[in-house]
Design a protein around this motif. Structure first.
Motif, PDB file in Angstrom:
ATOM      1  N   ASN A  24      41.443  -2.770 -20.799  1.00 41.85           N
ATOM      2  CA  ASN A  24      40.475  -3.823 -21.231  1.00 41.85           C
ATOM      3  C   ASN A  24      38.920  -3.479 -20.693  1.00 41.85           C
ATOM      4  N   LYS A  25      38.740  -2.310 -20.224  1.00 45.82           N
ATOM      5  CA  LYS A  25      37.300  -1.931 -19.985  1.00 45.82           C
ATOM      6  C   LYS A  25      36.703  -1.050 -20.701  1.00 45.82           C
ATOM      7  N   GLU A  26      35.571  -0.756 -21.184  1.00 47.99           N
ATOM      8  CA  GLU A  26      34.997  -0.272 -22.269  1.00 47.99           C
ATOM      9  C   GLU A  26      33.502   0.426 -21.938  1.00 47.99           C
ATOM     10  N   GLN A  27      33.335   0.195 -20.695  1.00 42.02           N
ATOM     11  CA  GLN A  27      31.800   0.823 -20.642  1.00 42.02           C
ATOM     12  C   GLN A  27      31.988   1.736 -19.141  1.00 42.02           C
ATOM     13  N   ILE A  28      31.065   2.530 -19.302  1.00 39.21           N
ATOM     14  CA  ILE A  28      30.790   3.869 -18.378  1.00 39.21           C
ATOM     15  C   ILE A  28      29.539   3.577 -17.651  1.00 39.21           C
ATOM     16  N   ASP A  29      29.666   3.974 -16.188  1.00 40.44           N
ATOM     17  CA  ASP A  29      28.112   3.913 -15.387  1.00 40.44           C
ATOM     18  C   ASP A  29      27.771   5.555 -15.361  1.00 40.44           C
ATOM     19  N   TRP A  30      26.564   5.617 -15.293  1.00 41.01           N
ATOM     20  CA  TRP A  30      25.874   6.995 -15.125  1.00 41.01           C
ATOM     21  C   TRP A  30      25.305   7.075 -13.702  1.00 41.01           C
ATOM     22  N   LEU A  31      25.601   7.686 -12.928  1.00 43.82           N
ATOM     23  CA  LEU A  31      24.478   7.825 -11.631  1.00 43.82           C
ATOM     24  C   LEU A  31      23.918   9.511 -11.848  1.00 43.82           C
ATOM     25  N   ILE A  32      22.520   9.196 -11.812  1.00 47.84           N
ATOM     26  CA  ILE A  32      22.040  10.492 -12.050  1.00 47.84           C
ATOM     27  C   ILE A  32      21.041  10.721 -10.658  1.00 47.84           C
ATOM     28  N   ASP A  33      21.270  12.014 -10.154  1.00 39.32           N
ATOM     29  CA  ASP A  33      20.926  12.099  -8.908  1.00 39.32           C
ATOM     30  C   ASP A  33      19.648  13.094  -9.106  1.00 39.32           C
ATOM     31  N   PHE A  34      18.387  12.803  -8.724  1.00 39.70           N
ATOM     32  CA  PHE A  34      17.218  13.595  -8.989  1.00 39.70           C
ATOM     33  C   PHE A  34      16.869  14.546  -7.877  1.00 39.70           C
ATOM     34  N   SER A  94      16.383  -1.598  -4.286  1.00 32.55           N
ATOM     35  CA  SER A  94      17.209  -0.947  -4.638  1.00 32.55           C
ATOM     36  C   SER A  94      18.638  -0.713  -4.020  1.00 32.55           C
ATOM     37  N   LYS A  95      18.483  -0.536  -2.673  1.00 32.38           N
ATOM     38  CA  LYS A  95      19.786  -0.741  -1.992  1.00 32.38           C
ATOM     39  C   LYS A  95      20.690  -1.787  -2.300  1.00 32.38           C
ATOM     40  N   GLU A  96      20.138  -2.876  -2.517  1.00 31.22           N
ATOM     41  CA  GLU A  96      20.993  -4.240  -3.006  1.00 31.22           C
ATOM     42  C   GLU A  96      21.471  -3.837  -4.282  1.00 31.22           C
ATOM     43  N   ILE A  97      20.917  -3.035  -5.218  1.00 31.17           N
ATOM     44  CA  ILE A  97      21.464  -2.953  -6.431  1.00 31.17           C
ATOM     45  C   ILE A  97      22.645  -2.092  -6.518  1.00 31.17           C
ATOM     46  N   MET A  98      22.749  -0.976  -5.560  1.00 29.47           N
ATOM     47  CA  MET A  98      23.798  -0.370  -5.353  1.00 29.47           C
ATOM     48  C   MET A  98      24.848  -0.991  -4.756  1.00 29.47           C
ATOM     49  N   GLU A  99      24.602  -1.971  -3.798  1.00 32.08           N
ATOM     50  CA  GLU A  99      25.484  -2.711  -3.007  1.00 32.08           C
ATOM     51  C   GLU A  99      26.288  -3.562  -3.789  1.00 32.08           C
ATOM     52  N   ASP A 100      25.710  -4.010  -4.751  1.00 27.81           N
ATOM     53  CA  ASP A 100      26.343  -5.016  -5.944  1.00 27.81           C
ATOM     54  C   ASP A 100      27.099  -4.424  -6.805  1.00 27.81           C
ATOM     55  N   LEU A 101      26.890  -2.992  -7.040  1.00 29.82           N
ATOM     56  CA  LEU A 101      27.777  -2.233  -8.025  1.00 29.82           C
ATOM     57  C   LEU A 101      28.712  -1.624  -7.400  1.00 29.82           C
ATOM     58  N   PHE A 102      28.556  -0.982  -6.235  1.00 28.67           N
ATOM     59  CA  PHE A 102      29.654   0.006  -5.882  1.00 28.67           C
ATOM     60  C   PHE A 102      29.953  -0.614  -4.305  1.00 28.67           C
ATOM     61  N   HIS A 112      32.918  -3.560 -11.316  1.00 28.63           N
ATOM     62  CA  HIS A 112      33.540  -4.092 -12.595  1.00 28.63           C
ATOM     63  C   HIS A 112      34.581  -3.438 -13.095  1.00 28.63           C
ATOM     64  N   GLY A 113      34.949  -2.097 -12.388  1.00 24.51           N
ATOM     65  CA  GLY A 113      36.246  -1.486 -12.879  1.00 24.51           C
ATOM     66  C   GLY A 113      35.663  -0.518 -13.835  1.00 24.51           C
ATOM     67  N   ARG A 114      34.385  -0.103 -13.796  1.00 25.29           N
ATOM     68  CA  ARG A 114      33.989   0.770 -15.041  1.00 25.29           C
ATOM     69  C   ARG A 114      33.836   2.343 -14.363  1.00 25.29           C
ATOM     70  N   THR A 115      34.303   3.386 -15.348  1.00 20.99           N
ATOM     71  CA  THR A 115      34.440   4.696 -15.003  1.00 20.99           C
ATOM     72  C   THR A 115      32.956   5.195 -14.380  1.00 20.99           C
TER      73      THR A 115
END
Length: 312
Positions: free
Chosen positions: A143-153, A222-230, A105-108
């Motif tokens: 025109n992008k306002e939002q940021i993603d957080w990737l939290i590695d546990f 979960s893998k599908e979530i990541m593939e959809d986003l990145f 989505h172009g988000r940082t």
């Protein structure tokens, strides 16, 4: 700045507003805020005010109070003046850093690794968090306002968790960076994290709760979530991607020093605004203390939103 964290009382359902109603509320808030020094008026763009309105379900009175508190915080804390050399020691282990890729989505993207915590000072940790947020906003595409957080546990245990830091983090992000979160990916959180999440969850806005995704490397969904986003070629291997380079402190320091050079122009009139869009209120030098943060304005309780300075 209060470190207290109050339970969210926001209504889960957002009010449906027409663009005309939205713009009218943006204008109303600008009038209620009144004239500001130029350095603070830049934070009252239409896009910025709209974020505060969305965070408060388009309630003008609540959004105005929230924005006033942020203006006071920015005037005192001066987050845009934090420089790399001041907080570099906090970054040495890669506990938080901006990735060199954006999502689809172009988000940082900000990466967090709680197990890499390397300092004890709450003040220092929060100051580094704020630096990271300001840097992420600096690098948002137009025109992008939002940021993603990737939290590695990976390697996480409860000794890496401070309730005080968690509380202050939630306060800063929710109260002073509203509507900045695109999605928060909690990657492979251990089972013992779930009770902690149940304690923290009621203190988050309902919309924020819905943006938090629990992702597990051994779960096909979960893998599908990541593939959809990145883009998996650019995503780090720690999150299931194909990039094995990892965090390099020296290279990251170079990036941050270059970004620091861009920051002054970013938060001034040198950052151009489209002429056809509504401009912030006229600015005159005033003492911010004259803004009564505790007063109940005569605003309605209940913006077409201009996209100028959408980074603010």
């Amino acid at each position: 700045m209060s470190a207290t964290l109050k339970k969210s009382t926001s209504n889960c359902s957002e009010k449906s507003e027409t663009t005309e109603e939205q713009q009218a509320k943006i204008i109303e808030i600008r009038k209620l805020i009144g004239p500001l020094p130029e350095k603070l008026a830049i934070y009252c763009s239409g896009a910025a005010i709209a974020r505060y309105l969305r965070a408060r379900n388009w309630n003008v009175k609540k959004a105005t109070k929230m924005l006033k508190e942020t203006l006071k915080w920015r005037a005192e804390y001066k987050p845009e003046e934090i420089c790399w050399e001041e907080i570099a020691h906090e970054a040495e282990t890669g506990k938080i850093y901006r990735s060199n890729y954006v999502d689809k989505h172009g988000r940082t993207v900000l990466v967090m690794r709680p197990s890499c915590q390397n300092t004890k000072s709450t003040k220092g940790q929060i100051r580094y968090l704020v630096y990271c947020m300001e840097n992420a906003i600096l690098n948002l595409p137009p025109n992008k306002e939002q940021i993603d957080w990737l939290i590695d546990f990976n390697g996480f245990n409860m000794s890496h968790t401070s309730v005080k830091v968690t509380r202050e983090t939630a306060h800063i992000l929710q109260d002073h960076y509203p509507e900045r979160l695109g999605v928060a990916i909690l990657y492979n959180p251990p089972k013992f994290f779930e009770p902690f999440w149940k304690v923290v969850k009621p203190f988050l806005e309902p919309k924020t709760q819905n943006k938090v995704k629990f992702v597990y490397s051994d779960d096909p969904n979960s893998k599908e979530i990541m593939e959809d986003l990145f883009d998996m070629e650019k995503l780090e291997s720690a999150f299931g991607g194909n990039d094995d380079l990892g965090f390099d402190f020296s290279k990251y320091a170079e990036r941050m020093r270059e970004d620091d050079k861009r920051m002054p122009a970013f938060w001034t009139r040198e950052n151009p605004q489209p002429a056809a869009l509504p401009q912030p209120m006229p600015t005159i030098p005033v003492d911010l203390n004259s803004v009564n943060l505790n007063s109940d304005s005569n605003a309605s309780d209940n913006g077409k939103v201009d996209s100028s300075l959408s980074h603010v």
